[in-house]
Write an enzyme that holds these catalytic residues in place. Sequence first.
Site, mmCIF file in Angstrom:
data_model
loop_
_atom_site.group_PDB
_atom_site.id
_atom_site.type_symbol
_atom_site.label_atom_id
_atom_site.label_comp_id
_atom_site.label_asym_id
_atom_site.label_seq_id
_atom_site.Cartn_x
_atom_site.Cartn_y
_atom_site.Cartn_z
ATOM 1 N N ASP A 5 -104.633 42.898 -43.098
ATOM 2 C CA ASP A 5 -105.717 43.706 -43.766
ATOM 3 C C ASP A 5 -106.265 42.082 -44.317
ATOM 4 O OD1 ASP A 5 -107.310 45.473 -44.447
ATOM 5 O OD2 ASP A 5 -106.308 46.149 -45.956
ATOM 6 N N GLU A 66 -107.962 43.115 -39.105
ATOM 7 C CA GLU A 66 -108.937 44.357 -38.764
ATOM 8 C C GLU A 66 -110.284 43.522 -38.752
ATOM 9 O OE1 GLU A 66 -110.978 46.206 -42.242
ATOM 10 O OE2 GLU A 66 -109.363 47.575 -42.321
ATOM 11 N N ASP A 139 -103.599 47.997 -49.903
ATOM 12 C CA ASP A 139 -104.081 46.704 -48.633
ATOM 13 C C ASP A 139 -102.776 47.094 -47.666
ATOM 14 O OD1 ASP A 139 -106.779 45.646 -50.313
ATOM 15 O OD2 ASP A 139 -105.538 45.572 -51.211
#
Length: 186
Positions: A5, A66, A139
């Site tokens: 992430d 991501e 996160d």
Amino acid sequence: MLGVDPGLTRCGLGVVEGSAGRPLRMTAVGLVRTPAGETVASRLVLVESGIEEWLDAYRPDVVAVERVFSQHNVSTVMGTAQASAVAMLCAARRGLPVALHTPSEVKAAVTGTGRAGKAQVGAMVTRLLRLDAPPRPADAADALALAICHIWRAPATRRLQQAHASEASRGPRRQAVRGPSKGRTP
């Protein structure tokens, strides 16, 4: 499977083992943090070193990152995009495949809806990985969710890629072309 992430201040990392249709297991979860007072270049070096340490320690076969999407805050999206590029570079340097997933794809995969909130994602990651508590901060949970998403989506994605490759190897399809019809005269 390493999920990333990306972020310039906090870059979430999560390693998940398993396969689609089988129970999943969390191997590791954590963050690479960088100090806000440092230059962007220095912070990116810290993100790179942190990701490299995780790649050395856990030796994943794929890295899921991501996909950066437009956000209202331009400086935030720039930092996210830069951290994302560092993660992809680290994986590519080692010859590891990189999979990009949008936030809504990840949310839909783990919660059933692409509009799920951070709390819902954290709760489902906790449940799917049979953890005692949701990983903190968000996160870290998001990195695990990315890994889960990719593990579940990879078989279908692979089949689609194989079908496209097979279709492309056959070459263009030829259709019979009919000439003008000849009319009969009485």
